[in-house]
Write a protein that holds these residues in place. Structure first.
Motif, PDB file in Angstrom:
ATOM      1  N   GLY A  36      38.073  33.779  35.689  1.00 29.06           N
ATOM      2  CA  GLY A  36      38.103  33.985  37.126  1.00 29.06           C
ATOM      3  C   GLY A  36      38.511  35.370  37.574  1.00 29.06           C
ATOM      4  N   GLU A  37      38.963  36.224  36.647  1.00 32.21           N
ATOM      5  CA  GLU A  37      39.362  37.585  36.987  1.00 32.21           C
ATOM      6  C   GLU A  37      38.281  38.563  36.534  1.00 32.21           C
ATOM      7  OE1 GLU A  37      41.788  38.564  38.805  1.00 32.21           O
ATOM      8  OE2 GLU A  37      42.956  36.723  38.987  1.00 32.21           O
ATOM      9  N   HIS A  64      31.518  37.261  35.427  1.00 29.02           N
ATOM     10  CA  HIS A  64      32.675  37.755  36.168  1.00 29.02           C
ATOM     11  C   HIS A  64      32.404  39.166  36.687  1.00 29.02           C
ATOM     12  CE1 HIS A  64      34.453  34.671  33.554  1.00 29.02           C
ATOM     13  NE2 HIS A  64      35.441  34.579  34.426  1.00 29.02           N
ATOM     14  N   PRO A  83      32.206  31.593  45.308  1.00 27.95           N
ATOM     15  CA  PRO A  83      33.283  31.900  44.358  1.00 27.95           C
ATOM     16  C   PRO A  83      33.269  33.366  43.957  1.00 27.95           C
ATOM     17  CG  PRO A  83      31.469  30.820  43.227  1.00 27.95           C
ATOM     18  CD  PRO A  83      31.120  30.807  44.698  1.00 27.95           C
ATOM     19  N   TRP A 102      30.970  29.875  38.873  1.00 31.37           N
ATOM     20  CA  TRP A 102      31.711  28.640  38.610  1.00 31.37           C
ATOM     21  C   TRP A 102      31.224  27.933  37.353  1.00 31.37           C
ATOM     22  CZ3 TRP A 102      36.219  27.337  40.410  1.00 31.37           C
ATOM     23  CH2 TRP A 102      36.680  26.035  40.226  1.00 31.37           C
ATOM     24  N   LYS A 123      33.470  28.105  34.353  1.00 26.93           N
ATOM     25  CA  LYS A 123      34.570  27.140  34.300  1.00 26.93           C
ATOM     26  C   LYS A 123      34.091  25.766  33.839  1.00 26.93           C
ATOM     27  CE  LYS A 123      38.572  25.632  37.062  1.00 26.93           C
ATOM     28  NZ  LYS A 123      39.582  26.258  36.184  1.00 26.93           N
TER      29      LYS A 123
END
Length: 234
Positions: free
Chosen positions: A36-37, A64, A145, A149, A152
Motif C-alpha cells: 500500500g505504500e 504501487h 485506492p 487493490w 492485497k
C-alpha cells in the motif's frame, strides 16, 4: 526523471518507478516498501544515514506508486521484477532492505539469487506458513485506492496458502541477515522472527520494543542506527 523525482526502467514488459539518492560508489542499497505504500515511504533518517556511503534506490513495487499496475501479483512476479531492476541498473550485488510485504519479496529474492545479496534487512517480516485462521480476502474500499487493490487480494490468498518452498528454503539465504521486530504493538507474531532466524545460516533478531509494525516510522533514529550498525560489521 518525473516531476516527482522518480526515474523508470522497463523489465519483463513492466515499467518500474524508483527514487535514487547518495554516493556513486559503494554497495548499492535497494529499499522495498510495505503493502500500500511506495518508495517515498523510506524518505527520512535512513536515507540520510545510508547516502553518504552507498547508492540508494527506493523502488515502487508493481501495483504501487508510479510503477505499472498490471493485475498480476504473484510473489514470483515481484521477485522477477527485483531481478530485472538490478539487471537494468547494472547492479550485480546489493544490500536489500524490506518492510513487511517488501521484506517477504526481499527474502524470497535472496533464496532464489543468494549470490546477488550482500546483506539483508527484514523489518517486521512475515513467516510464509499457512495462516490459522486464514485471512479473509478483502473487499475493495470505496473510492479510488492509492494502490491496486488486487495486490492485497492476491497477497491474502498467497499468505493463506503459501508455497512450501518459501519456508523450506530459508536455509538457502547466504547473506548476513538482520530481522527487525517492533515488539509490543505489532500484529505479527514476534516469535516467528526467531523461528525464521534459526533456519537461516547467518541471521539474528533485534527487537525495538514498542515500535509496532511501522518500526522505521515510529522509531526512525533507533531503526536507522540498527541498520547502519549492522551494515558496518565486518
Amino acid at each position: 526523471m518525473s516531476e516527482n523525482g522518480t526515474q523508470t526502467v522497463r523489465t519483463g514488459g513492466i515499467r518500474l518507478s524508483y527514487r535514487s539518492w547518495g554516493a556513486e560508489v559503494g554497495v548499492p542499497v535497494v529499499l522495498l516498501h510495505c503493502l500500500g505504500e511506495d518508495g517515498e515511504d523510506w524518505r527520512g533518517p535512513l536515507i540520510s544515514g545510508l547516502a553518504g556511503r552507498h547508492p540508494v534506490h527506493a523502488l515502487d513495487l508493481r501495483g504501487h506508486g508510479e510503477s505499472d499496475w498490471p493485475g498480476s501479483y504473484a510473489l514470483d512476479d515481484f521477485v522477477g521484477d527485483l531481478r530485472g531492476f538490478l539487471d537494468e541498473l547494472g547492479i550485480d550485488k546489493a544490500i536489500v532492505v524490506g518492510h513487511s510485504f517488501g521484506s517477504v519479496v526481499a527474502y524470497l529474492f535472496a533464496q532464489e539469487h543468494p549470490e546477488r545479496v550482500e546483506r539483508l534487512v527484514l523489518e517486521e517480516t512475515g513467516a510464509m506458513r499457512p495462516l490459522q485462521p486464514p485471512q479473509e480476502v478483502p473487499e475493495p474500499p470505496p473510492g479510488i485506492p492509492a494502490f491496486d487493490w488486487e495486490v492485497k487480494v492476491q497477497w491474502a490468498r498467497q499468505r493463506n496458502d503459501p508455497d512450501p518452498r518459501w519456508w523450506d528454503r530459508l536455509g538457502a539465504i547466504t547473506a548476513p541477515t538482520l530481522l527487525l521486530g517492533g515488539g509490543d504493538g505489532s500484529h505479527l507474531p514476534q516469535q516467528d522472527l526467531h523461528l525464521m532466524a534459526e533456519r537461516m545460516p547467518d541471521a539474528r533478531v533485534l527487537t525495538i520494543d514498542g515500535a509496532g509494525h511501522l518500526v522505521h516510522e515510529a522509531r526512525p533514529m533507533e531503526f536507522t542506527k540498527a541498520v547502519l550498525d549492522f551494515l558496518a560489521e565486518d
